[in-house]
Design an enzyme around this catalytic site. Structure first.
Site, PDB file in Angstrom:
ATOM      1  N   VAL A 134       0.858  -1.199   0.000  1.00  0.00           N
ATOM      2  CA  VAL A 134       0.000   0.000   0.000  1.00  0.00           C
ATOM      3  C   VAL A 134       0.882   1.233   0.000  1.00  0.00           C
ATOM      4  O   VAL A 134       1.735   1.393   0.882  1.00  0.00           O
ATOM      5  CB  VAL A 134      -0.936   0.024   1.234  1.00  0.00           C
ATOM      6  CG1 VAL A 134      -1.746   1.323   1.263  1.00  0.00           C
ATOM      7  CG2 VAL A 134      -1.863  -1.177   1.233  1.00  0.00           C
ATOM      8  N   ASP A 203      -6.881  -0.930  -8.643  1.00  0.00           N
ATOM      9  CA  ASP A 203      -5.636  -0.911  -7.874  1.00  0.00           C
ATOM     10  C   ASP A 203      -5.852  -0.187  -6.533  1.00  0.00           C
ATOM     11  O   ASP A 203      -5.415  -0.670  -5.481  1.00  0.00           O
ATOM     12  CB  ASP A 203      -4.550  -0.207  -8.700  1.00  0.00           C
ATOM     13  CG  ASP A 203      -3.256  -0.047  -7.930  1.00  0.00           C
ATOM     14  OD1 ASP A 203      -2.520  -1.040  -7.813  1.00  0.00           O
ATOM     15  OD2 ASP A 203      -2.985   1.070  -7.435  1.00  0.00           O
ATOM     16  N   LYS A 207      -5.838  -1.681  -2.386  1.00  0.00           N
ATOM     17  CA  LYS A 207      -5.151  -1.063  -1.245  1.00  0.00           C
ATOM     18  C   LYS A 207      -6.135  -0.715  -0.135  1.00  0.00           C
ATOM     19  O   LYS A 207      -5.797  -0.795   1.048  1.00  0.00           O
ATOM     20  CB  LYS A 207      -4.381   0.169  -1.724  1.00  0.00           C
ATOM     21  CG  LYS A 207      -3.227  -0.232  -2.654  1.00  0.00           C
ATOM     22  CD  LYS A 207      -2.742   0.913  -3.477  1.00  0.00           C
ATOM     23  CE  LYS A 207      -1.645   0.469  -4.440  1.00  0.00           C
ATOM     24  NZ  LYS A 207      -1.335   1.488  -5.445  1.00  0.00           N
TER      25      LYS A 207
END
Ligand SMILES: NC(=O)c1ccc[n+]([C@@H]2O[C@H](COP(=O)([O-])OP(=O)(O)OC[C@H]3O[C@@H](n4cnc5c(N)ncnc54)[C@H](OP(=O)(O)O)[C@@H]3O)[C@@H](O)[C@H]2O)c1
Length: 430
Positions: A134, A203, A207
């Site tokens: 992350v 994406d 995270k």
């Protein structure tokens, strides 16, 4: 001096090389702290001259069969920097089963199979760390797991995708189009040749799955989240938002309401005086609200070999310390609670609507009727002068529930022929 801790590397691309560079540069400092050096002895790669050159530079052995690492009893830690789900998942599982600690930057894998892998690590009394997964170089996960251990987090807001933040910065500052900024991001190597995961918010959503777990102890799945990206975002809407005092950002949010959470990703109008509005270009930031610390923000590079490699080396150092202390086997984030999702009628926000309608009298009244019937007040209305045929209308509502928001969209579709251009959440003023 005690024996070095031996490490196997799976994949030696941008991040893998960043790890090797960081280790080489900081070996003395690491040894000083841990009392043992950390040495990558083998790297699993596909044959290439470039990899041979790197192997020589970093004094390691290349292997072309993964078993040479998985079955090497001297290797205590495996770093996975190959990416994607398979074969990374199979190799990580085999490493954990073989009693090896694992460090990975693989958010796709953690977000979709994290629970299974975390359980496997616990069963085998080994560590699975993934700080780099992350916001690459921002040490946010360990911060949430340790520095917030005695704090009550109510909100985590993240700009956690560098590609889209780069594009949005250019759209806002240079009045450029979505496609134009995407082309530049691709040319600069920020965006992949297939940018789907970035521009569609996937994406960022990976995270947010991981951040939700660390902030609230709850494991949410990708299909339990609302995920919207910035694909096709209109330059006109970005400009209007700017005139109204907002920057458009792709925001991942995880918010606690009573004992439930709501996690989503989408484009949001961020007031220009909010710290997140100042996060420009490919940079990332995670903004946290908690009862003890209050508001805090963690800012830095979200990607790149060296920043991401630094996070991986920090994980290696933490594992090495635990090996030395004999305390391995604890999960990266021990906080665990049953998942409770916030009902849609309790999720309250202001919304931005952008519509195109015929440019003659009485049209706006139709819109006003829909909003009034649903008890959704206007906070701001802006009407761009039309071309005589069509007019662009932008509305920012007072706070309404997610259920009302969905019904407004539904009613506009059913009762009018107005063209829906976009709708976005509006972050409250600070
Ligand atoms: N790049 C970043 O800034 C960043 C930031 C945060 C997290 N991450 C994560 O870090 C991981 C690695 O990213 P990256 O940017 O370093 O990617 P990358 O440059 O494409 O490196 C991946 C490497 O893994 C190798 N590889 C892939 N599949 C393989 C296989 N089946 N067998 C052998 N080798 C294989 C590739 O080999 P070839 O060279 O032969 O193709 C390549 O060298 C991903 O999970 C990514 O999401 C990256």
């Amino acid at each position: 001096m005690a024996e070095p801790i031996k490490i196997g590397l799976l994949g030696m691309g941008v991040v893998g090389t960043g790890v090797l560079e960081n280790l080489a540069e900081n070996q003395e400092k690491l040894t000083n702290q841990i009392g043992r050096s950390l040495t990558v002895t083998k790297a699993f790669v596909r044959p290439s001259k470039e990899k041979e050159r790197l192997a020589e530079k970093f004094d390691l052995t290349l292997v072309y069969e993964v078993e040479e690492i998985l079955q090497d009893s001297e290797i205590a830690i495996v770093i996975e920097t190959m990416g994607t789900i398979e074969p990374a998942k199979a190799y990580i599982s085999a490493s954990l089963k073989a009693g090896k600690h694992v460090v990975t930057a693989n958010k796709d894998l953690l977000a979709t199979h994290g629970t299974e892998l975390i359980e496997l690590a616990a069963e085998n009394q080994v560590n699975l760390y993934y700080e780099a997964s992350v916001a690459g170089g921002i040490p946010i996960l360990r911060t949430l797991a340790t520095s917030f251990a005695g704090d009550n987090i109510s909100k985590v807001l993240g700009i956690v995708n560098g590609t889209t933040n780069f594009m949005l910065t250019k759209m806002v500052q240079e009045q450029r189009t979505y496609q134009d900024t995407l082309d530049e991001a691709t040319a600069l190597g920020f965006a992949e040749s297939d940018p789907t995961n970035d521009v569609d918010g996937i994406d960022a959503a990976y995270k947010m799955v991981i951040l939700s777990k660390f902030a609230f102890g709850m494991t949410i799945t990708m299909d339990q989240m609302t995920i919207r990206g910035i694909r096709g975002l209109s330059a006109e809407d970005v400009a209007v938002a700017g005139k109204l005092g907002y920057a458009v950002k792709l925001i991942g949010s995880a918010i606690k309401i009573n004992d439930s959470i709501h996690t989503e990703v989408g484009p949001v109008l961020v007031p220009k005086n909010h710290p997140l509005a100042a996060v420009q270009n490919e940079y990332n930031a995670v903004f946290v609200e908690s009862s003890g610390i209050g508001e805090s923000m963690y800012y830095g590079p979200g990607a790149g070999g060296r920043p991401t490699g630094t996070s991986i080396v920090a994980d290696l150092a933490a594992i090495a310390q635990e090996i030395e202390n004999g305390t391995t086997g604890r999960p990266f984030s021990p906080y665990q609670q049953e998942l409770k999702l916030t009902p849609k009628d309790q999720i309250i926000n202001s919304y931005f609507f952008s519509l195109e309608m015929p440019d003659h009298s009485g049209q706006f009244l139709k819109l006003a009727e829909i909003f009034t019937k649903l008890d959704a007040g206007f906070e701001q209305v802006s009407q761009a002068k039309g071309d005589g045929e069509k007019a662009r209308v932008v509305i920012i509502t007072h706070p309404i529930s997610e259920t009302t928001y969905a019904e407004i969209q539904n009613q506009i579709q059913l009762k009018t022929k107005f063209k829906f251009i976009s709708s976005m959440k509006v972050m409250e003023e600070k």
